[in-house]
Design a protein around this motif. Sequence first.
Motif, PDB file in Angstrom:
ATOM      1  N   GLN A  76      75.713   4.789   1.666  1.00 48.90           N
ATOM      2  CA  GLN A  76      76.001   3.711   2.315  1.00 48.90           C
ATOM      3  C   GLN A  76      76.222   4.214   3.832  1.00 48.90           C
ATOM      4  O   GLN A  76      76.021   3.305   4.555  1.00 48.90           O
ATOM      5  CB  GLN A  76      77.502   3.314   1.588  1.00 48.90           C
TER       6      GLN A  76
ATOM      7  N   VAL B  19      74.487 -10.217  -4.126  1.00 51.89           N
ATOM      8  CA  VAL B  19      75.139  -9.844  -3.280  1.00 51.89           C
ATOM      9  C   VAL B  19      74.404  -9.213  -1.937  1.00 51.89           C
ATOM     10  O   VAL B  19      73.434  -8.687  -2.305  1.00 51.89           O
ATOM     11  CB  VAL B  19      76.317  -8.804  -3.722  1.00 51.89           C
TER      12      VAL B  19
ATOM     13  N   SER C  27      88.604  -7.757  -6.019  1.00 48.16           N
ATOM     14  CA  SER C  27      88.572  -6.838  -7.204  1.00 48.16           C
ATOM     15  C   SER C  27      89.944  -6.997  -7.695  1.00 48.16           C
ATOM     16  O   SER C  27      91.068  -6.673  -7.105  1.00 48.16           O
ATOM     17  CB  SER C  27      88.404  -5.352  -6.787  1.00 48.16           C
TER      18      SER C  27
ATOM     19  N   VAL D 233      78.851  -3.916   0.097  1.00 47.75           N
ATOM     20  CA  VAL D 233      79.724  -5.038  -0.056  1.00 47.75           C
ATOM     21  C   VAL D 233      80.938  -4.657   0.175  1.00 47.75           C
ATOM     22  O   VAL D 233      81.490  -3.567  -0.288  1.00 47.75           O
ATOM     23  CB  VAL D 233      79.719  -5.574  -1.702  1.00 47.75           C
ATOM     24  N   SER D 234      81.715  -5.262   0.712  1.00 45.42           N
ATOM     25  CA  SER D 234      83.221  -5.046   1.391  1.00 45.42           C
ATOM     26  C   SER D 234      84.299  -5.404  -0.171  1.00 45.42           C
ATOM     27  O   SER D 234      84.006  -6.437  -0.402  1.00 45.42           O
ATOM     28  CB  SER D 234      83.903  -6.079   2.642  1.00 45.42           C
ATOM     29  N   VAL D 235      84.707  -4.345  -0.480  1.00 41.16           N
ATOM     30  CA  VAL D 235      85.665  -4.862  -1.481  1.00 41.16           C
ATOM     31  C   VAL D 235      87.054  -4.795  -1.050  1.00 41.16           C
ATOM     32  O   VAL D 235      87.907  -3.907  -0.787  1.00 41.16           O
ATOM     33  CB  VAL D 235      85.625  -3.556  -2.768  1.00 41.16           C
TER      34      VAL D 235
ATOM     35  N   TYR E 247      78.571  -2.497  -5.849  1.00 39.91           N
ATOM     36  CA  TYR E 247      78.887  -2.911  -4.543  1.00 39.91           C
ATOM     37  C   TYR E 247      78.803  -1.992  -3.318  1.00 39.91           C
ATOM     38  O   TYR E 247      78.175  -2.122  -2.202  1.00 39.91           O
ATOM     39  CB  TYR E 247      80.158  -3.315  -4.218  1.00 39.91           C
TER      40      TYR E 247
ATOM     41  N   SER F  26      78.243  -9.572   2.223  1.00 39.26           N
ATOM     42  CA  SER F  26      79.234 -10.208   1.017  1.00 39.26           C
ATOM     43  C   SER F  26      80.329  -9.432   1.148  1.00 39.26           C
ATOM     44  O   SER F  26      80.626  -8.254   1.294  1.00 39.26           O
ATOM     45  CB  SER F  26      78.653  -9.978  -0.310  1.00 39.26           C
TER      46      SER F  26
ATOM     47  N   SER G 229      74.800  -6.985   2.175  1.00 34.93           N
ATOM     48  CA  SER G 229      75.691  -6.144   2.846  1.00 34.93           C
ATOM     49  C   SER G 229      76.730  -6.744   3.772  1.00 34.93           C
ATOM     50  O   SER G 229      77.607  -6.392   3.942  1.00 34.93           O
ATOM     51  CB  SER G 229      74.973  -5.135   3.763  1.00 34.93           C
TER      52      SER G 229
ATOM     53  N   ALA H 205      83.874  -9.045  -1.742  1.00 32.77           N
ATOM     54  CA  ALA H 205      84.154  -9.228  -3.136  1.00 32.77           C
ATOM     55  C   ALA H 205      85.808  -9.138  -3.257  1.00 32.77           C
ATOM     56  O   ALA H 205      86.340  -8.343  -2.606  1.00 32.77           O
ATOM     57  CB  ALA H 205      83.479  -8.052  -3.983  1.00 32.77           C
TER      58      ALA H 205
ATOM     59  N   VAL I 171      80.359  -2.282 -11.542  1.00 35.14           N
ATOM     60  CA  VAL I 171      80.202  -3.380 -10.521  1.00 35.14           C
ATOM     61  C   VAL I 171      80.501  -2.638  -9.272  1.00 35.14           C
ATOM     62  O   VAL I 171      79.941  -2.962  -7.966  1.00 35.14           O
ATOM     63  CB  VAL I 171      80.826  -4.497 -10.999  1.00 35.14           C
ATOM     64  N   HIS I 172      81.675  -1.812  -9.147  1.00 32.95           N
ATOM     65  CA  HIS I 172      82.201  -1.259  -7.933  1.00 32.95           C
ATOM     66  C   HIS I 172      81.114  -0.563  -7.201  1.00 32.95           C
ATOM     67  O   HIS I 172      80.736  -0.361  -5.970  1.00 32.95           O
ATOM     68  CB  HIS I 172      83.350  -0.550  -8.163  1.00 32.95           C
TER      69      HIS I 172
END
Length: 588
Positions: free
Chosen positions: A13, A208, A216, A237-239, A232, A212, A210, A214, A228-229
């Motif tokens: 990442q 999704v 949680s 993806v920002s969680v 992401y 997106s 980059s 999410a 799924v985490h």
Amino acid sequence: MEIKRIFELLPHQQAHTPKSDILAYKVKGQWVKYSTDELIRKANSVSLGLLKIGIKRNDKVAIISPNRPEWNFVDFGIQQIGAVSVPMYPTITEEEYAYIFRDSGVKVVFVADEKLYAKASKVAAQIPEIQVIYTFDRIEGANFWTDLTDLAKDDDPALLEQHKAAIQPEDLLTLIYTSGTTGNPKGVMITHNNLVANIEGSMPAVPVTSTSIALSFLPLCHVYERMVHYLYMYVGVSVYYAESMDTIADNLKEIKPNIFVTVPRLLEKVYDKIVIKGYELTGIKRALFFWALELGLQYEVGTDKGWWYNFQLKLANKIIFNKWREALGGNVVAIVSGGAALQPRLARVFWAAQVKVIEGYGLTETSPVIAVNRVEPENARVGTVGTIINNVQVSFATDGEILVKGPSIMKGYYNKPELTAEAIDAEGWFHTGDIGELVEGRFLKITDRKKEMFKTSGGKYVAPQPIENSLKESVIIEQVMVVGEGQKFPAALVVPSVQGLKDWCEVKHIPFNSLAEVLKNEQVVSKFNKEVQKCNEHLAQYEQIKKIVVLPDAWGVDSGEMTPTLKLKRKFISNKYKKEIESIYENV
């Protein structure tokens, strides 16, 4: 995929999609955001701290916490030195803690807060192998998690490279203990490769990028949210973590996510709240609401129902369903549903409202995804769990049991070779315990749990789950369990929807002073029986529910009737309501 071991997600990442808010969590009303660089630094500091206190490769480290960034710092910190994480539900009993601590051989425990610290400390005092407990919240007299990282604050993170290099894709990453609807939980051995393979197989189904965001809220200690985490993280993806289950509605409006993962029970609650609001409307507004709802319930994914239906649906989306989308934040591209069977009506109505609920299927032992629907209408079918993911094979036993083979199948059950041999046959097929079939040659449909099916005294097999889902379509029914093993006919324990029943009573001018009192009302009794008859119209004679018992108390995790993933604990419920079940079959 470019990664072979899960901790490689971090440098991947950093190189491809570095974020300023890869993780976010609310503290005292404000969102605290963590960047990719911060996540790496904190994970490294946990790794170095664990090494400092003598934690070695294959040592077990427990994490007991709701979702929060520290969960990730510790998770990756454990992985990078070849130790094994043992994530546990905060809600389970002290007896279950003790069993898992002993069975796995946990040496270090991380807990979130004061309540969990008290619970874990009480259990750990009886288990000398546990060296220390660290907390994510500051608690007087307890070891704060940064006390661990401070031990190695002057150490060079480069020291970790030799530990990382020694870790193989087939090495054990985590022990996930199943929630145990019957008996003691089993420790499912999941490797790096299991999860990497499942990320790779699931990625085409998860819409999704980059950019997106999410939300949680399902527990990270369950493999579903955790895989799924990791997916992401691979995509960038920002969680954002919901503050609690009670704040999900507010958090959705606040962060406007593109995606979130849920279980059917929560979607049922969302839908029921929407319908209850519809009942509160009057006049033309109420008429329009239920007109739109009826249109939604008729929707078929991937089927053109003609210009007149399409025109009406377009209008319904403009004046009614747009409010549904706003309530979810306005930006939702997809909601992923798993963990249990989704009522087909929920999928239909949400798709009609331009909110794509994609149902999937899997087990802890399969890391977890086996099949999933897609957001493209041609690759989704309501009532199924979608198409098999690319790197998984599915076959069927002679009794219809679903068998699975592929790189995401667990290594086995920890300390239980006999159970492992029962679950995975000599040819490498994992026996899921679920009965299913292929629809249109490619969509997997689950018809029931093999262990949940029961036989009546007439020799007929009854699959309870579809009947329960059908009954729960009633606005006055919240929870159901079908019973009847060895009896002349199926019956059901029913928990009413208090709000739904109140609204119905208001329309019928029936006083609602207490639930216990209103359940004795003849009109209310008749209403419940009519809902059962409506369900029976679609069932074979031997499946039809002949009697029900309506219970005044809702079932929950804390009271023991449901697992932490909100599945019914059938054995527990049967024992708790033994007298009520026996009363159904007296004099028949």
